[in-house]
Scaffold this motif. Structure first.
Motif, short mmCIF file in Angstrom:
data_model
loop_
_atom_site.label_atom_id
_atom_site.label_comp_id
_atom_site.label_asym_id
_atom_site.label_seq_id
_atom_site.Cartn_x
_atom_site.Cartn_y
_atom_site.Cartn_z
N ARG A 1 6.65 9.15 -1.11
CA ARG A 1 5.72 8.20 -1.74
C ARG A 1 5.78 6.85 -1.01
O ARG A 1 6.84 6.30 -0.79
CB ARG A 1 6.04 8.03 -3.22
N GLU B 1 -2.13 8.38 -5.38
CA GLU B 1 -0.87 8.02 -4.74
C GLU B 1 -1.02 8.21 -3.24
O GLU B 1 -1.78 9.06 -2.77
CB GLU B 1 0.25 8.95 -5.25
N THR C 1 1.49 3.34 -4.78
CA THR C 1 0.87 3.86 -6.00
C THR C 1 -0.36 3.02 -6.31
O THR C 1 -0.30 1.79 -6.40
CB THR C 1 1.84 3.81 -7.19
#
Length: 919
Positions: free
Chosen positions: A549, A557, A552
């Motif tokens: 990741r 995402e 966000t």
């Protein structure tokens, strides 16, 4: 001191407490206390305190404020990208502007971003295209006095010259100098070139600059002979071989020092590239001081102007002298009044040039008409050849449309201010040269043949730019995409690495969509987070385990994979190295081009000359101009013959124009011209002067035939004006101008006098006009056209050997005056003042009352006249049986005179008039 200039006092009092940024601003204001400092803060140029209040008022901007630990300061800012228009307004308001740019990128320094003044913008040292007129020079002048030691051995130098003028166009590199024995002659030269700014040396007259010229204080040390000699030597070698007096050395050296100071500061492009401060360079032994002479000379930056390769000395005696009054009266460059129409000046009529080079050349020719018949004929031969060969002329002009402003281009290139588009513009101009050479090839004209030989196509420079610079480069030079593929192997390798990586990125999206089954998956990039894989929230459960990741968002995402991170580093690293390599290559190419500055400037001269000649030929062909016959004054005899002459400007703005002749020589050199207002007297005189001027420029002229011997100087006293600021009335201005004419005109001058003496009483005016006419005839000997409403002056045609009378025919039809606009021998029979008033729409009661007064029947007053009565109408005297004037009426006029109201001069004038009536 103006509150906009110098360090704000509130800051000076608390200098040690200021924040680092405000301390920077304070110090720059202290160092450039003669200018408004525009201080870059991000995307804006800011001013603070008094400077902010001044700029807000002048530029009509909102005054805001800045608050820090030391207090609150007024603040006004302008956008960096749109600063030029605001700078122009500050210049027009009479301010100098110091540009303080950020000279390092934010984040490169642990402390405050470094700022430095990269240039001082003044009216006479502009180089920015958006602030300059493309078709005229923008000169800064220096005026210097000599030390009385005499002139150098330069041929043509004046051994008594003790005052000099230097003129420099910083944008083009044009550099001129001359000298004279009197301030008046230098004032004439200053007015000829209308510099925007001037620096004046010690002991030199400070009032020689024209009204709209900014006079800038500059260090007296710059005018020191030794210092001026050294700086001239650093540019041109032995200065004594170029100039003719010590005064010229002082003026030229000072103007170079000033230009170096103003253009000094940060070296580099101002394009966002990393730059370093240029330190003081005293390698030529010359110490520099700031404009006000108060700064430490050892701390002053200077930038050598590498594109200054030529200093041209000229002798003002080699050109027809036009002072400011003549230039204004003849409307050469500016209309005397708002006409509400185009082509209201002589240059507007003549300018059919296709390039800025040609426009400036044409204006220079108009400022400096020639004197030598051989030089004039040399130009006329070229104009005639181009006039008679429209196909060749059209081919040349078609090619000239692709010519950019080479002089300013090479100036920017030499100053390292040029971008890739500038180099391509130079290349495109060079590409037109072969076609121009081909068009001239075979033309039977020595002048055009010499121009063809001077048209160097600079093939080596063109090939260099072609190989190095892409066809359509971006404006910025630090962000890549400006160097052509195949020019540099290292750059090609870096680009290949970046391209391969980007291709991998392009393929990645399709592969990941197939691998994850997420059809909406996108691969993107931004400057903050780099490359990423974006997955919308409904598809997050399908994200593979190797996704990491990165960011966000509200509806999605963003992820990255180890392989994507590796490729990103590879791509961005290669792109960054490629951009830096491109910039290095570009700077190298630009320096190589700059080394050919002399060749480029020579080409610019040839193209400008050819363009100006084509312009004159186009005007001649389209408007039925003839070639003047310019003859040498072998016997000293002045001659001017005009058949069917026309006013070049007026004929363009009217539906029809009545041509007129004019014949003048040493035996008929003083024309006394009469006729009512609006009959054409002033137009005729200006038309004669403009025909002479055009002929000596080397242009064809608006006439059927013209023959003349060149004039050395052209004087005008045309039109009424006053000098309110100087406290001088219209009459005083007129007398000042007349005094100059009577003092400086001679047998090689052309003089125009229009309504001399009308600014005072009729009697005084008539007396002055007569005395001036006699003096010009007996003592000056100039060829003179004198238009007047003083009809008694026409009697001088019978009394002075070389005087003759001419008038404009006027008739009356159905009570209305009709102007024939044709000049014929003899004197006018009346001024038709009342009729002209009627034609102008003056109310009928006023006209009728005027008619009664003019006829002498008002209130039974008969022939009573006050001294201020307009003498433009002949005094009505009954005719006796033998055809002469009745003496009884002369006696009646004598009885009617109010001797108590007459001045001695008026009394003598009236006595002389009445005596001549009896004779």
């Amino acid at each position: 001191m103006d509150p906009a200039l110098g360090p704000p006092s509130v800051m000076s009092e608390r200098r040690e407490e200021l924040t680092p940024m405000m301390a920077q601003y304070h110090d720059l204001c202290a160092r450039y206390d003669d200018a408004i400092v525009l201080f870059q803060v991000g995307d804006f140029y800011e001013t603070f305190c008094g400077a902010a209040e001044t700029t807000a008022r002048l530029l009509e901007l909102t005054l805001t404020s800045r608050e820090d630990s030391t207090g609150e300061y007024p603040m006004t800012g302008v956008p960096v990208d749109n600063a030029a228009s605001y700078i122009e307004e500050l210049l027009e308001a009479g301010y100098r502007v110091a540009i303080a740019d950020q000279v390092e990128e934010p984040g490169e320094s642990a402390g405050v971003v470094e700022r430095a003044v990269t240039r001082v913008v003044t009216p006479g040292t502009l180089t920015e295209d958006e602030l300059l007129s493309s078709d005229d020079n923008n000169f800064v002048a220096a005026i210097a006095a000599g030390d009385g030691s005499g002139a150098t051995d330069e041929p043509g130098g004046d051994p008594d010259a003790d005052i000099a003028l230097a003129l420099l166009d910083v944008s083009t590199g044009d550099f001129l100098t001359t000298s004279a024995t009197t301030p008046d002659r230098i004032a004439d030269e200053v007015s000829r070139f209308t510099p925007s700014e001037a620096v004046v040396g010690p002991d030199a007259p400070a009032d020689l600059a024209p009204e709209r010229c900014m006079v800038t204080p500059f260090s007296p040390a710059a005018f020191d002979l030794e210092a001026a000699t050294e700086i001239l030597r650093s540019y041109f070698g032995n200065p004594e071989s170029l100039v003719a007096s010590d005064a010229e050395i002082r003026a030229c050296g000072a103007i170079l020092a000033y230009a170096e100071y103003v253009r000094g500061g940060v070296s580099g492009d101002g394009e966002g590239a990393s730059t370093e401060m240029t330190q003081t360079d005293n390698s030529d032994g010359v110490e520099r001081e700031h404009l006000n002479g108060t700064a430490d000379a050892t701390e002053t930056e200077r930038t050598r102007l590498e594109y200054l390769t030529r200093l041209r000395r000229y002798d003002s005696r080699e050109y027809l002298l036009l002072d400011a009054v003549a230039v204004r009266s003849l409307e050469l460059f500016e209309p005397r009044a708002v006409h509400g129409r185009e082509e209201a000046t002589l240059v507007d009529v003549l300018d059919e040039t296709e390039s800025a080079l040609g426009g400036r050349t044409l204006r220079d020719w108009l400022r400096r008409p020639l004197l030598e018949p051989d030089r004039i004929d040399d130009r006329l031969d070229a104009v005639e050849s181009l006039t008679q060969d429209p196909r060749t002329r059209d081919s040349i002009q078609e090619a000239l449309r692709g010519v950019y402003d080479l002089e300013r281009l090479i100036g920017r290139i030499s100053r390292e201010r040029a971008n890739a588009r500038d180099l391509r513009s130079l290349r495109d101009t060079l590409a037109t040269v072969p076609a121009i050479r081909d068009a001239i090839d075979g033309v039977d004209c020595d002048r055009l043949t010499r121009i063809r030989e001077a048209l160097d196509p600079l093939e080596d420079v063109r090939r260099l730019i072609d190989r190095a610079i892409v066809t359509d480069p971006p404006h910025e030079i630090t962000e890549g995409e400006i160097i052509a593929d195949g020019y540099d192997d290292d750059l090609d390798s870096l680009r290949e690495t970046a391209r391969n990586g980007k291709q991998w990125i392009d393929d990645l999206e399709a592969e990941e969509c197939e691998r994850t089954g997420i059809e909406s998956l996108k691969v993107g990039y931004n400057s903050v987070h780099g490359y990423y894989i974006e997955v919308t929230n409904p598809n997050l459960e399908a994200v593979p385990d190797d996704y990491q990741r990165r960011q966000t968002l509200k509806r999605s995402e963003r992820f990255v994979t180890p392989e994507l991170k590796r490729r990103e580093e590879e791509i961005i690293g290669a792109e960054g190295r490629a951009d830096r390599r491109e910039y290095e290559i570009f700077c190298t190419v630009r320096r190589e081009v700059a080394e050919e500055v002399t060749r480029v400037q020579s080409l610019a001269d040839a193209l400008g000359t050819l363009d100006a000649l084509c312009s004159l030929a186009t005007v001649a062909a389209e408007r039925d101009y003839c070639r003047p016959d310019v003859r040498a004054r072998d016997d000293g005899d002045a001659r001017l013959e005009i058949e069917g002459g026309r006013h070049p400007v007026v004929e363009r703005t009217q539906d029809s124009f009545v041509p007129n002749d004019g014949r003048f020589d040493s035996d008929n050199r003083l024309a006394i011209i009469t006729g009512p207002n609006m009959s054409g007297k002033s137009t005729y005189m200006r038309q004669v002067a403009q025909i002479v001027l055009l002929a000596q420029v080397g242009s064809f002229v608006p006439a059927c035939r013209v023959a003349l011997t060149p004039f050395d100087r052209l004087f005008t006293r045309v039109g009424a004006s006053d000098d309110i600021a100087g406290g001088r009335s219209t009459f005083m201005v007129e007398m000042d101008e007349l005094a100059t004419i009577l003092r400086e005109a001679d047998g090689r001058s052309l003089v125009l006098l229009d309504e001399v003496g009308r600014g005072t009483s009729t009697a005084d005016g008539l007396a002055i006009a007569r005395a001036i006419t006699e003096f010009i005839h007996d003592e000056v000997g100039a060829l003179t056209l004198f238009a007047t409403h003083h009809h008694p002056l026409t009697e001088l045609a019978n009394e002075l050997d070389a005087a003759f009378a001419r008038h404009f025919e006027t008739t009356q039809e159905d009570g209305e005056v009709v102007f024939d606009h044709e000049i014929v021998p003899g004197a006018a029979q009346g001024s038709y003042g009342v009729e002209v008033a009627t034609a102008a729409g003056v109310p009928e009661p006023v006209v009728e009352r005027a008619r009664e007064l003019a006829s002498g029947n008002a209130d039974g007053s008969g022939g009573d006249q006050s001294p201020d009565t307009d003498s433009s109408q002949p005094h009505p005297l009954p005719v006796s049986s033998d055809g002469g004037d009745d003496p009884r009426d002369v006696a009646a006029e004598l009885r009617a005179l109010d001797l108590g109201r007459l001045t001695p001069v008026e009394a003598l004038t009236e006595l002389d008039r009445l005596k001549r009536l009896l004779e």
